[in-house]
Design a protein around this motif. Structure first.
Motif, short mmCIF file in Angstrom:
data_model
loop_
_atom_site.label_atom_id
_atom_site.label_comp_id
_atom_site.label_asym_id
_atom_site.label_seq_id
_atom_site.Cartn_x
_atom_site.Cartn_y
_atom_site.Cartn_z
N LEU A 1 3.97 14.55 4.58
CA LEU A 1 5.19 15.11 3.99
C LEU A 1 5.04 15.21 2.48
O LEU A 1 4.31 14.42 1.87
CB LEU A 1 6.39 14.20 4.31
CG LEU A 1 6.67 13.90 5.79
CD1 LEU A 1 7.87 12.96 5.92
CD2 LEU A 1 6.92 15.19 6.57
N ASP B 1 0.83 -1.21 0.00
CA ASP B 1 0.00 0.00 0.00
C ASP B 1 0.87 1.27 0.00
O ASP B 1 0.42 2.33 0.39
CB ASP B 1 -0.97 -0.01 1.18
CG ASP B 1 -0.25 -0.09 2.51
OD1 ASP B 1 0.99 -0.14 2.50
OD2 ASP B 1 -0.91 -0.08 3.56
N ALA C 1 2.74 3.01 1.74
CA ALA C 1 3.13 3.61 3.02
C ALA C 1 3.93 4.91 2.83
O ALA C 1 4.91 5.15 3.54
CB ALA C 1 3.92 2.60 3.87
N VAL C 2 3.50 5.72 1.89
CA VAL C 2 4.12 7.05 1.72
C VAL C 2 3.57 7.96 2.82
O VAL C 2 2.37 7.92 3.11
CB VAL C 2 3.79 7.61 0.31
CG1 VAL C 2 4.29 9.03 0.17
CG2 VAL C 2 4.41 6.72 -0.76
N PHE C 3 4.44 8.72 3.45
CA PHE C 3 4.01 9.54 4.59
C PHE C 3 3.08 10.66 4.09
O PHE C 3 3.52 11.53 3.33
CB PHE C 3 5.21 10.13 5.33
CG PHE C 3 6.20 9.08 5.75
CD1 PHE C 3 5.78 7.89 6.34
CD2 PHE C 3 7.56 9.25 5.55
CE1 PHE C 3 6.67 6.91 6.72
CE2 PHE C 3 8.47 8.27 5.92
CZ PHE C 3 8.02 7.10 6.50
N PRO C 4 1.82 10.67 4.53
CA PRO C 4 0.85 11.59 3.94
C PRO C 4 1.06 13.06 4.32
O PRO C 4 0.59 13.94 3.62
CB PRO C 4 -0.49 11.09 4.49
CG PRO C 4 -0.15 10.36 5.74
CD PRO C 4 1.22 9.79 5.54
N ARG D 1 11.98 6.59 -2.52
CA ARG D 1 12.30 6.75 -1.10
C ARG D 1 13.12 5.57 -0.59
O ARG D 1 14.09 5.74 0.15
CB ARG D 1 10.99 6.89 -0.32
CG ARG D 1 11.14 7.25 1.11
CD ARG D 1 9.81 7.33 1.80
NE ARG D 1 9.14 6.04 1.88
CZ ARG D 1 7.99 5.83 2.51
NH1 ARG D 1 7.37 6.84 3.08
NH2 ARG D 1 7.46 4.64 2.56
#
Lengths: 352, 260
Positions: free
Chosen positions: A87, A80, A82-85, A143
């Motif tokens: 940032l 999913d 897991a990109v930091f929402p 990332r």
């Protein structure tokens, strides 16, 4: 490079049993299995997000079984993303770079380089909530690559993308691997295994049932599960040739056999896949509309779960699946000369 | 025209009565005082000092106790440990016990005979009748609001994001400061404002720990006892206005919580 030795883990209703495999530097290793087979759990154990009950994980001759997550040097791209929402894209890529004691200029260069490679330079100031699935996947990949991981772990990276994005990302993953990045990729899609990997492990019910090159695994399945799961034996590396004024393309396999097919690709190398259930076998040249007709000799007749598998040498070995009644009726046997036919539309091409 | 369901109509009438019950007394109090009385009261230094004291002590309690409460909320949201349910129960005790009883408990806790009281005496402090004592009484009754809101906030942060951050080489403390805390921030802000507002409105526990210096709820009680309703009303109106400002602020800040 990475060795997983006898990893086991018990859950309430499911067990991971004695998982062992080794991955060499530069390998593209695919763990293939149906949903719920335990594929993602293996990645989580390698990354340290989950502890195993027993077994060892060795990375570059160092036992990392009990190493802290942040010190393992393996980068996991979550299914999913897991990109930091909270940032921006740039801040997300910057995240793993902050702890590495790099100079500001080095950091900027690294971000620009990754953003260029992943074609996300125009997204750097955007928040993840405004991005599409394909864009998020590229951000997550950038990332994780910023970490310079010894081993890149990908959890079903193509599963939620549409066909066009899938093709783009497949190409990107191959490019990353060709640069020397070791990759372990879990998927339920055998096409990904054929297209991307140089080594495949098939997992079923928490256990690895076969390991090898894609050819070894799909063409010589050791268990019924692998045979049924893969469902294909006819896949060949092929070159596509341009045919002027025609929407039918020609793929040349091993410089020996030319196959007619529909594809948007005009030239280049890729894989041709023909499902054995879509091939017709007959004693004489059939008078049908199929564009692919080849004369060959039967080299093997094997029992299959549903019917009989016949291997025919037409310059390449091609597998045909027929019923036991058909075998009896048309009297196919080893060394007999036969014709095999299939439609251009039943040939699938995966671009390289 | 769309026909209204009778049941919805009954519910609307019942609900309207509840709203009237809340708004009615406040409105009647507002119209019972003249603007001049209210204006004059705002100039009363005793009133001004009590409002500043109330704001200052409640703010101090909120800030100091948040340093302890936020990490505890994180532990409660993320970790499973022995007696966790008991701790969650203990956190809610101040909400269910009478606040005068809470005041008695705090009084015993900070009196000169107690360890804390004796320690404070060494520094020349008598916590009873001191703003610090008031802050402690306010914190006792209001800290569950912060603890529970922050715990909800941390629970709503996907664990995968924290794991992803660890996987990217961040230490657990960096993960907490850069991922968990910012993503739970709206809930924590709500909790902080709720704790602050609840502390400001506390009367029962504070009056036992410190009648003087007077926080505004105690001043309102004192004016009512000494001079009657007419003199207590303007102070009440002014203080309610101050409280409302923070209440509205709370609503505005937590409005988009779901978008976070």
């Amino acid at each position: 490079m990475l060795e997983v030795k006898n990893i086991s883990k018990k859950f309430d209703n499911f067990n991971i049993k004695n998982i062992s495999f080794s991955v060499n530097k530069g390998d593209y290793f695919i763990i293939l299995g149906v949903s719920g087979a335990g594929k993602s759990l293996i990645l989580e154990m390698i990354a340290g997000l989950m502890e195993s009950d027993s077994g060892e994980i060795i990375l570059n001759n160092k036992d990392i079984t009990n190493e802290k997550i942040q010190k393992r040097k393996v980068g996991l791209v979550f299914q999913d993303y897991a990109v930091f929402p909270h940032l921006t894209v740039k801040e997300n890529i910057l995240y793993p770079l902050k702890n590495r004691g790099l100079e500001k200029k080095e950091i900027q260069n690294k971000i620009s380089q990754l953003a260029d490679e992943m074609s996300i330079s125009h997204l750097l100031d955007r928040k993840p909530t405004t991005l599409s699935g394909g864009e998020l996947q590229r951000v997550a990949l950038s990332r994780t690559l910023a970490l310079n991981p010894e081993c890149l772990l990908l959890d079903e990276p193509l599963s939620s993308l549409d066909i066009q994005l899938k093709n783009d990302l497949r190409g990107l993953l191959r490019k990353i691997n060709k640069k020397g990045q070791t990759i372990i990729h879990v998927t339920h899609d055998y096409e990904e295994a054929i297209f991307l990997s140089n080594k495949v492990a098939v997992i079923n019910n928490g256990k690895i049932v076969q390991t090898g090159t894609p050819e070894q695994v799909f063409k010589n399945p050791k268990t019924k599960f692998v045979a049924n799961f893969s469902g294909i034996k006819n896949f060949f590396k092929a070159d596509i040739h341009i045919v002027e004024n025609d929407n039918i393309k020609k793929a040349v396999i091993n410089d020996k056999v030319t196959v007619n097919l529909f594809t948007e690709a005009n030239y280049g190398t890729g894989f041709v896949i023909i499902k054995n259930k879509n091939i017709i076998i007959s004693n004489s040249k059939p008078n049908i509309s199929a564009m692919n007709n080849y004369k060959g000799v039967i080299v093997d007749v094997l029992p299959a779960k549903f019917g009989v598998e016949i291997i025919v040498d037409i310059g390449i070995l091609i597998s045909v699946l027929i019923s036991a009644d058909t075998l009896k009726k048309y009297d196919f046997f080893e060394d007999k000369t036969v014709w095999v036919s299939f439609k251009a539309s039943s040939v699938k091409f995966l671009h390289g | 025209m769309k026909k209204i369901e009778p049941v919805n109509l009954i519910f609307a009438v019942l609900g309207g009565l509840v709203l009237l019950f809340i708004v009615g007394p406040l409105f009647s109090m507002l119209i019972a005082s003249s603007p001049n009385e209210i204006f004059e009261t705002t100039k009363d230094t005793e009133v001004q000092n009590s409002i500043w004291l109330t704001l200052f002590t409640s703010m101090g309690a909120t800030i100091v106790f948040s340093i302890f409460a936020i990490p505890l909320s994180y532990l409660l949201a993320r970790k499973n440990f022995y007696l966790k349910r008991l701790i969650i129960g203990i956190i809610d005790i101040p909400v269910v016990i009478p606040h005068s009883a809470a005041g008695i408990a705090i009084l015993g806790f900070i009196s000169r005979d107690s360890v804390i009281g004796k320690t404070a005496s060494c520094f020349g402090l008598n916590l009873i009748g001191h703003p610090i004592g008031i802050s402690l009484a306010m914190a006792f009754v209001s800290i569950p609001f912060l603890l529970n809101a922050a715990r909800d906030g941390f629970s709503s942060v996907p664990v995968r994001l924290e794991k992803a951050a660890l996987n990217l080489g961040a230490s657990p403390i960096r993960v907490f400061l850069t991922i968990s805390l910012p993503l739970a921030w709206r809930n924590i802000i709500s909790g902080l404002i709720m704790m602050f507002a609840r502390g400001m409105s506390e009367f029962g526990a504070v009056i036992i720990v410190a009648y003087h210096p007077m926080i505004t709820p105690v001043l309102i009680y004192e004016r009512f006892g000494a001079f009657g309703l007419k003199y207590a009303r303007p102070v009440s109106i002014i203080f309610i206005a101050v409280c409302l400002i923070f209440f509205i602020l709370l609503r505005l800040l937590s409005k988009n919580r779901k978008d976070a």
